[in-house]
Design an enzyme around this catalytic site. Sequence first.
Site, PDB file in Angstrom:
ATOM      1  N   TRP A  23       0.833  -1.212   0.000  1.00 34.91           N
ATOM      2  CA  TRP A  23       0.000   0.000   0.000  1.00 34.91           C
ATOM      3  C   TRP A  23       0.860   1.250   0.000  1.00 34.91           C
ATOM      4  O   TRP A  23       0.576   2.207  -0.715  1.00 34.91           O
ATOM      5  CB  TRP A  23      -0.964  -0.015   1.184  1.00 34.91           C
ATOM      6  CG  TRP A  23      -1.904  -1.177   1.112  1.00 34.91           C
ATOM      7  CD1 TRP A  23      -2.001  -2.213   1.996  1.00 34.91           C
ATOM      8  CD2 TRP A  23      -2.856  -1.467   0.062  1.00 34.91           C
ATOM      9  NE1 TRP A  23      -2.947  -3.104   1.568  1.00 34.91           N
ATOM     10  CE2 TRP A  23      -3.484  -2.680   0.397  1.00 34.91           C
ATOM     11  CE3 TRP A  23      -3.224  -0.816  -1.115  1.00 34.91           C
ATOM     12  CZ2 TRP A  23      -4.460  -3.261  -0.409  1.00 34.91           C
ATOM     13  CZ3 TRP A  23      -4.198  -1.393  -1.911  1.00 34.91           C
ATOM     14  CH2 TRP A  23      -4.810  -2.595  -1.562  1.00 34.91           C
ATOM     15  N   ASP A  30      -1.647   6.703   6.602  1.00 38.69           N
ATOM     16  CA  ASP A  30      -2.655   5.753   6.139  1.00 38.69           C
ATOM     17  C   ASP A  30      -2.920   4.778   7.280  1.00 38.69           C
ATOM     18  O   ASP A  30      -2.069   3.951   7.603  1.00 38.69           O
ATOM     19  CB  ASP A  30      -2.124   5.016   4.899  1.00 38.69           C
ATOM     20  CG  ASP A  30      -3.077   3.939   4.392  1.00 38.69           C
ATOM     21  OD1 ASP A  30      -4.146   3.734   5.003  1.00 38.69           O
ATOM     22  OD2 ASP A  30      -2.757   3.311   3.360  1.00 38.69           O
ATOM     23  N   LYS A  89     -11.803  -1.969   6.578  1.00 35.67           N
ATOM     24  CA  LYS A  89     -11.015  -2.879   7.388  1.00 35.67           C
ATOM     25  C   LYS A  89     -11.476  -2.827   8.840  1.00 35.67           C
ATOM     26  O   LYS A  89     -11.776  -3.851   9.425  1.00 35.67           O
ATOM     27  CB  LYS A  89      -9.523  -2.527   7.307  1.00 35.67           C
ATOM     28  CG  LYS A  89      -8.961  -2.375   5.893  1.00 35.67           C
ATOM     29  CD  LYS A  89      -8.655  -3.675   5.236  1.00 35.67           C
ATOM     30  CE  LYS A  89      -8.170  -3.636   3.796  1.00 35.67           C
ATOM     31  NZ  LYS A  89      -7.447  -2.503   3.298  1.00 35.67           N
TER      32      LYS A  89
HETATM   33  C1  LIG Z   1      -6.806  -1.977   1.996  1.00 30.70           C
HETATM   34  C2  LIG Z   1      -5.814  -0.893   2.152  1.00 30.70           C
HETATM   35  C3  LIG Z   1      -5.724   0.173   1.243  1.00 30.70           C
HETATM   36  C4  LIG Z   1      -6.565   0.254  -0.012  1.00 30.70           C
HETATM   37  O1  LIG Z   1      -7.868   0.538   0.299  1.00 30.70           O
HETATM   38  P1  LIG Z   1      -8.976   0.754  -0.845  1.00 30.70           P
HETATM   39  O2  LIG Z   1     -10.100   1.319  -0.045  1.00 30.70           O
HETATM   40  O3  LIG Z   1      -9.243  -0.592  -1.419  1.00 30.70           O
HETATM   41  O4  LIG Z   1      -8.447   1.693  -1.845  1.00 30.70           O
HETATM   42  C5  LIG Z   1      -4.803   1.164   1.494  1.00 30.70           C
HETATM   43  N1  LIG Z   1      -4.005   1.121   2.571  1.00 30.70           N
HETATM   44  C6  LIG Z   1      -4.056   0.108   3.469  1.00 30.70           C
HETATM   45  C7  LIG Z   1      -3.133   0.122   4.642  1.00 30.70           C
HETATM   46  C8  LIG Z   1      -4.961  -0.927   3.277  1.00 30.70           C
HETATM   47  O5  LIG Z   1      -5.013  -1.934   4.164  1.00 30.70           O
END
Ligand SMILES: *Cc1c(COP(=O)(O)O)cnc(C)c1O
Length: 357
Positions: free
Chosen positions: A102, A169, A193
Site C-alpha cells: 500500500w 494511512d 477494514k
Molecule cells: C486496503 C488498504 C488500502 C486500499 O484501500 P482501498 O479502499 O481498497 O483503496 C490502502 N491502505 C491500506 C493500509 C490498506 O489496508
Amino acid sequence: MNKVHNFSAGPGILPAEVLKQASEACINFDNMNLSLLEISHRSKNYEKVMDEARSIVKELFEVGDEYEVLYLGGGASMQFAMIPYNLLRENGTAAYVNTGVWASKAIKEAKMIGNTNVIASSEDKKFTYIPKGYDIPKDADYLHITSNNTIYGTQLKQFPKSPIPLVCDMSSDIFSRKINAKDFDVIYAGAQKNMGPAGSTMIMVKKDALGKTGRKMLSMLDYQVHIKGGSMYNTPPVFPIYVSLLTLQWLKKNGGIAWIEKINQQKADLLYNEIDRNALFFGTVEKEDRSNMNVCFLLHKQELEAEFDKLWKEANISGIRGHRDVGGYRASLYNALPLESVQVLVDVMKEFEKKFA
Ligand SMILES: *Cc1c(COP(=O)(O)O)cnc(C)c1O
C-alpha cells in the site's frame, strides 16, 4: 445458523448488532417509513447522520476544531493521489516511508504529482520489519507513513517524531489503539477494514495544512471544496457512512479506544503466543513489529496445509488464507472480532499439533 469466526482481512468483520441496525435502516430509516437508500442526502434525517459521523471521529481522537473530517468515495487508494495533490507544493518534495504494497502504491501516485523522496524502506527484507531511526528531511512538505501493513502483518508501535506535517494511512488499524491524533496533519482510512463497510474513506485533516500548493485544483480532488460542502459537495456514499457511524457508536458505547485496545492486545497475545509455542507454525515478521491487526504465519511443513485447512474449516473459521504475496495464513483481528474467535483458532492449532507434530 452456526456462528462463523470471521478473520477476513477486508472487507472485514462488523459487529452483529451493527449489521442488524443497518439492515433495519434499509427498510425503515429513522421512523420515516422510507429506506435510507431512497432518501435525499440533504434531508434533515441524513444530515444528522453526516454530522454525527464527522463529530464522533473527532471525539474518539480527542481533537478540536482545527481538524475537519470528510467521508469520500474512491477508497484509500484515491487518497494516495489526493494527499500529494493537496499537500505537495509545485516545487516541493514529499517524504515517504515504504513499508509494503500500500505504501508503494501511495509513492507511485505521489511521484506522478511531484518530487517524492523515499527516505526509508523495508523492501530489502520483503517488508518483514518496520524501518526505524531514519532522518526526516526538515524541508519536505510532509512525511507519509502507513501505520499497519495489512498484507505483511507489520505495525508501527511508535510513530516517528516528525518535524514536518505527518500524514498517515491508518486503513487497517484505525481506532484499534490509543494514538496522539494531534501529532498528525492527516489521518485517512478506507472504512472497510476496521471502521465500517467498503465504499467510504474517512479523512481527518488539519485545516491549516491546506491551500499551500500553488496548484489549480480540480474540485472533486480538493479537500477544501469537500470541507466547504460539509462532505456533501456531491452525493456522498450515504449507506457506508451510516454503517461506519453505527460501528463507531458501538465502539464508543462499549468504552471507546481504551476498551478495544485492551481486547485487541489480548487477542494478539493469545494468537502470537500459540504461533511461538506450537512446533508446527512460525510467524513471518520481526517480533517487535508484529501487527495486532493482521497476524501472518506459516507452516514449517507446507505439505500439511490441506490438513490444517480441513481442521479450521470444520471449526467454522473463515478468511485466514494468507495474501498471495506472503502465502500461508493471515488472521485479521479487527475490532469487531471477539476474543472467543481467536480462542477457537488457537484450539484448532493445538489439535493440529497433537495430530501432526
Ligand atoms: C486496503 C488498504 C488500502 C486500499 O484501500 P482501498 O479502499 O481498497 O483503496 C490502502 N491502505 C491500506 C493500509 C490498506 O489496508
